[in-house]
Design a protein around this motif. Structure first.
Motif, PDB file in Angstrom:
ATOM      1  N   THR A   1      -5.283  -2.421  10.792  1.00 11.95           N
ATOM      2  CA  THR A   1      -5.698  -2.544   9.099  1.00 11.95           C
ATOM      3  C   THR A   1      -6.377  -1.458   8.751  1.00 11.95           C
ATOM      4  O   THR A   1      -6.759  -1.327   7.417  1.00 11.95           O
ATOM      5  CB  THR A   1      -6.072  -3.837   8.961  1.00 11.95           C
TER       6      THR A   1
ATOM      7  N   LEU B   1      -4.995   0.738   6.126  1.00 15.36           N
ATOM      8  CA  LEU B   1      -5.062   0.445   4.859  1.00 15.36           C
ATOM      9  C   LEU B   1      -6.207   0.735   4.131  1.00 15.36           C
ATOM     10  O   LEU B   1      -6.183   0.793   2.762  1.00 15.36           O
ATOM     11  CB  LEU B   1      -4.841  -1.071   4.652  1.00 15.36           C
TER      12      LEU B   1
ATOM     13  N   CYS C   1       6.154  -1.978   7.478  1.00 16.55           N
ATOM     14  CA  CYS C   1       6.062  -0.583   7.108  1.00 16.55           C
ATOM     15  C   CYS C   1       7.180   0.078   6.934  1.00 16.55           C
ATOM     16  O   CYS C   1       8.126   0.281   7.974  1.00 16.55           O
ATOM     17  CB  CYS C   1       5.079   0.053   8.540  1.00 16.55           C
TER      18      CYS C   1
ATOM     19  N   TRP D   1       2.970  -7.200   9.130  1.00 15.39           N
ATOM     20  CA  TRP D   1       2.867  -6.025   7.940  1.00 15.39           C
ATOM     21  C   TRP D   1       4.283  -5.455   8.225  1.00 15.39           C
ATOM     22  O   TRP D   1       4.821  -5.234   9.487  1.00 15.39           O
ATOM     23  CB  TRP D   1       1.791  -5.202   8.549  1.00 15.39           C
TER      24      TRP D   1
ATOM     25  N   VAL E   1       2.701   0.403   3.459  1.00 19.48           N
ATOM     26  CA  VAL E   1       2.588  -0.739   4.678  1.00 19.48           C
ATOM     27  C   VAL E   1       2.618  -1.727   3.487  1.00 19.48           C
ATOM     28  O   VAL E   1       1.771  -2.148   2.514  1.00 19.48           O
ATOM     29  CB  VAL E   1       1.269  -0.442   5.231  1.00 19.48           C
TER      30      VAL E   1
ATOM     31  N   LEU F   1      -0.449 -15.407   6.603  1.00 19.79           N
ATOM     32  CA  LEU F   1      -0.338 -14.138   7.108  1.00 19.79           C
ATOM     33  C   LEU F   1       0.958 -14.149   8.101  1.00 19.79           C
ATOM     34  O   LEU F   1       1.135 -14.760   9.075  1.00 19.79           O
ATOM     35  CB  LEU F   1      -1.435 -13.204   7.771  1.00 19.79           C
TER      36      LEU F   1
ATOM     37  N   ARG G   1       4.913  -5.325  12.264  1.00 17.87           N
ATOM     38  CA  ARG G   1       3.845  -5.778  13.396  1.00 17.87           C
ATOM     39  C   ARG G   1       3.551  -7.197  12.666  1.00 17.87           C
ATOM     40  O   ARG G   1       3.182  -7.530  11.695  1.00 17.87           O
ATOM     41  CB  ARG G   1       2.426  -4.927  13.182  1.00 17.87           C
TER      42      ARG G   1
ATOM     43  N   GLU H   1       1.867  -5.826   3.497  1.00 18.04           N
ATOM     44  CA  GLU H   1       1.179  -7.086   4.178  1.00 18.04           C
ATOM     45  C   GLU H   1       1.973  -8.109   3.368  1.00 18.04           C
ATOM     46  O   GLU H   1       2.042  -8.345   2.121  1.00 18.04           O
ATOM     47  CB  GLU H   1      -0.145  -7.395   3.851  1.00 18.04           C
TER      48      GLU H   1
ATOM     49  N   GLU I   1      -7.115  -2.013  15.576  1.00 18.64           N
ATOM     50  CA  GLU I   1      -7.834  -1.266  14.385  1.00 18.64           C
ATOM     51  C   GLU I   1      -6.624  -1.111  13.259  1.00 18.64           C
ATOM     52  O   GLU I   1      -6.913  -0.431  12.338  1.00 18.64           O
ATOM     53  CB  GLU I   1      -8.420  -0.044  14.502  1.00 18.64           C
TER      54      GLU I   1
ATOM     55  N   HIS J   1       0.874  -1.194   0.173  1.00 21.38           N
ATOM     56  CA  HIS J   1       0.089  -0.026  -0.108  1.00 21.38           C
ATOM     57  C   HIS J   1       0.952   1.337   0.017  1.00 21.38           C
ATOM     58  O   HIS J   1       1.754   1.519   1.089  1.00 21.38           O
ATOM     59  CB  HIS J   1      -0.929  -0.029   1.152  1.00 21.38           C
TER      60      HIS J   1
END
Length: 172
Positions: free
Chosen positions: A166, A169, A90, A88, A75, A85, A118, A77, A164, A66
């Protein structure tokens, strides 16, 4: 990850620079672009794995990245080849510069040395590369950018410590 679509409008190149020098360039698939927030999907861009200690990036990993034209971060993912997963990553960076010429999209991002990780479950939030940032000389060359980079890392860390996260994004 499948190969980027043959549709030229869906093809992207991501170019990451650091201190004015190209760090890496890699192909990606353009997923969306609303004029401010651009999303691409790319495979791990190296032929070998890189173990950071807290996560291992390896061939087959897929990054949904992103970028914003008005935010001082990107960011990414990170998912394993099996879709699991990992977390993330950043990057604190100047706002993305996007050039779309009708045949492809180029995303240029200047890395400002500060990063944040994260974990997938949110239990691990790590500030990274603060020593590189201090040694980079950015505070002398561009004090305003250095102050914005430090502020951005703090904002990312606070956000990463919340469920929160995400929402970043989605532009919330």
């Amino acid at each position: 990850m499948s190969a980027p679509s043959a549709d030229p409008a869906r093809t992207a190149q991501v170019a990451l620079t650091k201190a004015g020098k190209l760090k890496i360039r890699y192909p990606a698939e353009l997923l969306s672009d609303d004029g401010t927030h651009l999303v691409v999907r790319a495979a791990w861009a190296r032929e070998t794995a890189k173990d950071f200690g807290f996560v291992r990036f390896e061939p087959g990993d897929v990054f949904v990245e992103h970028y914003w034209r008005d935010r001082w971060y990107a960011v990414k993912e990170v998912r394993a080849a099996d879709g699991r997963l990992k977390g993330w990553y950043c990057d604190v960076a100047r706002p993305a510069v996007v050039d779309a010429d009708g045949t492809a999209v180029t995303v240029e991002v200047e890395d400002l040395d500060l990063d944040l990780w994260r974990s997938a479950d949110g239990t691990e939030v790590l500030r990274l590369d603060e020593d590189e940032f201090a040694a980079s000389g950015l505070a002398v060359r561009d004090p305003r950018a250095a102050a914005e980079a430090a502020r951005t890392l703090d904002v990312l860390e606070r956000a990463a410590r919340t469920p929160e996260f995400t929402g970043l994004l989605a532009g919330r």
